[in-house]
Design a protein around this motif. Structure first.
Motif, mmCIF file in Angstrom:
data_model
loop_
_atom_site.group_PDB
_atom_site.id
_atom_site.type_symbol
_atom_site.label_atom_id
_atom_site.label_comp_id
_atom_site.label_asym_id
_atom_site.label_seq_id
_atom_site.Cartn_x
_atom_site.Cartn_y
_atom_site.Cartn_z
ATOM 1 N N SER A 1 60.340 82.307 -18.173
ATOM 2 C CA SER A 1 59.006 81.764 -18.401
ATOM 3 C C SER A 1 58.618 80.829 -17.262
ATOM 4 O O SER A 1 59.451 80.437 -16.436
ATOM 5 C CB SER A 1 58.964 81.013 -19.734
ATOM 6 O OG SER A 1 59.883 79.941 -19.728
ATOM 7 N N SER B 1 59.757 82.190 -9.582
ATOM 8 C CA SER B 1 58.424 82.788 -9.421
ATOM 9 C C SER B 1 57.538 82.040 -8.443
ATOM 10 O O SER B 1 56.506 82.561 -8.009
ATOM 11 C CB SER B 1 57.720 82.835 -10.782
ATOM 12 O OG SER B 1 57.411 81.523 -11.222
ATOM 13 N N GLU C 1 47.504 85.999 -14.684
ATOM 14 C CA GLU C 1 48.773 86.677 -14.928
ATOM 15 C C GLU C 1 49.643 86.549 -13.680
ATOM 16 O O GLU C 1 49.157 86.719 -12.557
ATOM 17 C CB GLU C 1 48.546 88.154 -15.253
ATOM 18 C CG GLU C 1 47.679 88.386 -16.483
ATOM 19 C CD GLU C 1 47.317 89.845 -16.681
ATOM 20 O OE1 GLU C 1 47.587 90.660 -15.772
ATOM 21 O OE2 GLU C 1 46.761 90.183 -17.739
ATOM 22 N N GLN D 1 53.229 87.666 -11.636
ATOM 23 C CA GLN D 1 54.325 88.638 -11.550
ATOM 24 C C GLN D 1 55.638 87.883 -11.411
ATOM 25 O O GLN D 1 55.856 87.137 -10.453
ATOM 26 C CB GLN D 1 54.137 89.588 -10.378
ATOM 27 C CG GLN D 1 55.142 90.733 -10.385
ATOM 28 C CD GLN D 1 54.834 91.794 -9.345
ATOM 29 O OE1 GLN D 1 54.440 91.475 -8.232
ATOM 30 N NE2 GLN D 1 55.014 93.047 -9.710
ATOM 31 N N ALA E 1 61.409 89.777 -12.015
ATOM 32 C CA ALA E 1 61.836 91.107 -12.473
ATOM 33 C C ALA E 1 60.738 92.154 -12.337
ATOM 34 O O ALA E 1 60.975 93.337 -12.582
ATOM 35 C CB ALA E 1 62.300 91.029 -13.921
ATOM 36 N N GLY E 2 59.519 91.717 -11.950
ATOM 37 C CA GLY E 2 58.423 92.651 -11.762
ATOM 38 C C GLY E 2 57.427 92.698 -12.899
ATOM 39 O O GLY E 2 56.367 93.313 -12.770
ATOM 40 N N ASP E 3 57.747 92.069 -14.030
ATOM 41 C CA ASP E 3 56.829 92.055 -15.162
ATOM 42 C C ASP E 3 55.726 91.021 -14.933
ATOM 43 O O ASP E 3 55.894 90.055 -14.197
ATOM 44 C CB ASP E 3 57.587 91.742 -16.455
ATOM 45 C CG ASP E 3 58.344 90.416 -16.384
ATOM 46 O OD1 ASP E 3 59.125 90.238 -15.422
ATOM 47 O OD2 ASP E 3 58.152 89.557 -17.268
ATOM 48 N N TRP E 4 54.579 91.255 -15.594
ATOM 49 C CA TRP E 4 53.445 90.352 -15.490
ATOM 50 C C TRP E 4 53.402 89.458 -16.731
ATOM 51 O O TRP E 4 53.417 89.946 -17.849
ATOM 52 C CB TRP E 4 52.146 91.129 -15.356
ATOM 53 C CG TRP E 4 52.012 91.808 -14.032
ATOM 54 C CD1 TRP E 4 52.398 93.075 -13.717
ATOM 55 C CD2 TRP E 4 51.460 91.247 -12.839
ATOM 56 N NE1 TRP E 4 52.118 93.348 -12.402
ATOM 57 C CE2 TRP E 4 51.536 92.239 -11.838
ATOM 58 C CE3 TRP E 4 50.894 90.015 -12.527
ATOM 59 C CZ2 TRP E 4 51.078 92.028 -10.541
ATOM 60 C CZ3 TRP E 4 50.436 89.792 -11.235
ATOM 61 C CH2 TRP E 4 50.531 90.800 -10.257
ATOM 62 N N GLN E 5 53.330 88.149 -16.508
ATOM 63 C CA GLN E 5 53.346 87.193 -17.606
ATOM 64 C C GLN E 5 52.081 86.341 -17.572
ATOM 65 O O GLN E 5 51.678 85.865 -16.514
ATOM 66 C CB GLN E 5 54.582 86.287 -17.497
ATOM 67 C CG GLN E 5 54.711 85.288 -18.628
ATOM 68 C CD GLN E 5 56.016 84.523 -18.560
ATOM 69 O OE1 GLN E 5 56.026 83.306 -18.662
ATOM 70 N NE2 GLN E 5 57.121 85.233 -18.367
ATOM 71 N N HIS F 1 49.874 87.183 -8.157
ATOM 72 C CA HIS F 1 49.203 86.882 -9.415
ATOM 73 C C HIS F 1 47.842 87.545 -9.402
ATOM 74 O O HIS F 1 47.358 87.973 -8.355
ATOM 75 C CB HIS F 1 49.095 85.372 -9.646
ATOM 76 C CG HIS F 1 48.584 84.597 -8.474
ATOM 77 N ND1 HIS F 1 49.341 84.350 -7.346
ATOM 78 C CD2 HIS F 1 47.380 84.017 -8.231
ATOM 79 C CE1 HIS F 1 48.646 83.650 -6.480
ATOM 80 N NE2 HIS F 1 47.435 83.436 -6.989
#
Length: 323
Positions: free
Chosen positions: A2, A33, A216, A218, A221-225, A255
């Motif tokens: 997070s 990140s 958002e 990235q 790990a490549g996921d968008w949060q 982002h």
């Protein structure tokens, strides 16, 4: 993983008691990140809210005024960015946003203004919002003070003297941008964004966002949060100059923005972009290049880097900047 929240209480002044603790938290975020929230940052909530109110007034002036004060009419690239003028992700459609740019009011005889360096010079202000110059300058000064402190904490995080980056901030390139995103269009395809995926260009971005969300990030790990708004917090992210300064140890992650949570209302955000002095040299700081290896990035000045980034995302406007 997070996006961490870092509490700056007890770390806002040179040598403050929690400085080392906060610097360690920044190091962990920067190596992941490159994004984190800050709370107890010293900027009054009333000042932030007043800036959002001003953003609405600036972006509600007549279309004719916005066109007359369009940013590319200014050598320092200040003024209005019209809807669809920027494409941050070259593989996506033009960004669905409009904004107003301003910066520090450097005097006409400042050497960088005389030289015509990009981002230095006059602002363009609409007559319809007479309070804008003074209010924006006050907000810029608050953000600049916070940016300089964050750079000091970053120096500590790199095991450097706390004031290591101070000489690069004599005449900084700073940009205050007030942005309005319309609601995300119904039936929009996967190439439609309020702001396409990108990394920021400078050193530090300090973002105030309204309660709608839409940013958002990235993650490694490549996921968008989602960077969900947290009351009383700014979102801070590192720009592309930081990997150059740290030989890739610290990250500037992509982002993007999609205004999909506002129930059809516009989304407002106010990013402050801190970039160092135009002639500041950006190269790997001590301790970041392993023995026997060459630096990962070629040295450059902050100005050279910024001009190239403008050229990539705007059709015109950077050509007048002197390197």
């Amino acid at each position: 993983m997070s996006i961490p929240v870092i509490d700056l209480q007890g770390a806002l002044t040179l040598g403050a008691p929690r400085s080392a603790e906060v610097a360690a938290q920044m190091r962990a975020a920067a190596m992941a990140s490159g994004f984190f929230y800050v709370r107890h940052h010293g900027v009054p909530a009333e000042q932030v809210q007043a800036q959002f109110d001003l953003a609405r007034r600036l972006l509600d002036v007549p279309q004719a005024t916005r066109e007359a004060l369009e940013m590319h009419r200014s050598p320092s690239l200040r003024g209005y960015e019209l809807m669809g003028a920027q494409t941050l992700d070259a593989t996506a459609r033009p960004d669905l946003k409009e904004s107003f740019y301003c910066g520090m009011a450097y005097p006409a005889d400042h050497p960088y203004v005389v030289a015509g360096y990009q981002t230095y010079g006059h602002n363009q202000w609409p007559a319809e919002v007479p309070e804008a110059p003074a209010q924006c300058e006050a907000y810029i000064q608050a953000m600049l003070a916070l940016s300089r402190r964050l750079m000091q904490l970053m120096a500590l995080s790199l095991q450097l003297p706390e004031t290591w980056f101070d000489p690069t901030s004599d005449s900084p390139m700073v940009t205050l941008r007030m942005i309005r995103y319309p609601a995300h269009p119904d039936g929009a395809d996967e190439r439609t964004f309020g702001a396409g995926a990108h990394t920021d260009w400078g050193a530090i971005t300090i973002l105030a966002q309204d309660g709608h969300g839409g940013l958002e990030v990235q993650m490694p790990a490549g996921d968008w949060q989602p960077a969900t708004p947290i009351e009383g917090c700014f979102v801070v992210n590192l720009g592309d100059m930081i990997p150059r300064w740290t030989n890739g140890l610290y990250h500037s992650n992509p982002h993007r923005v999609r205004n999909v949570h506002s129930s059809g209302a516009p989304r407002y955000s106010i990013p402050f972009f801190y970039e160092p002095d135009y002639l500041a040299r950006i190269e790997a700081v001590p301790g970041t290049v392993p023995a026997g290896e060459a630096p990962r990035f070629a040295p450059c000045t902050a100005g050279e880097h910024l001009v190239e980034m403008y050229r990539r995302t705007y059709a015109t406007g950077a050509e007048t900047a002197a390197p």
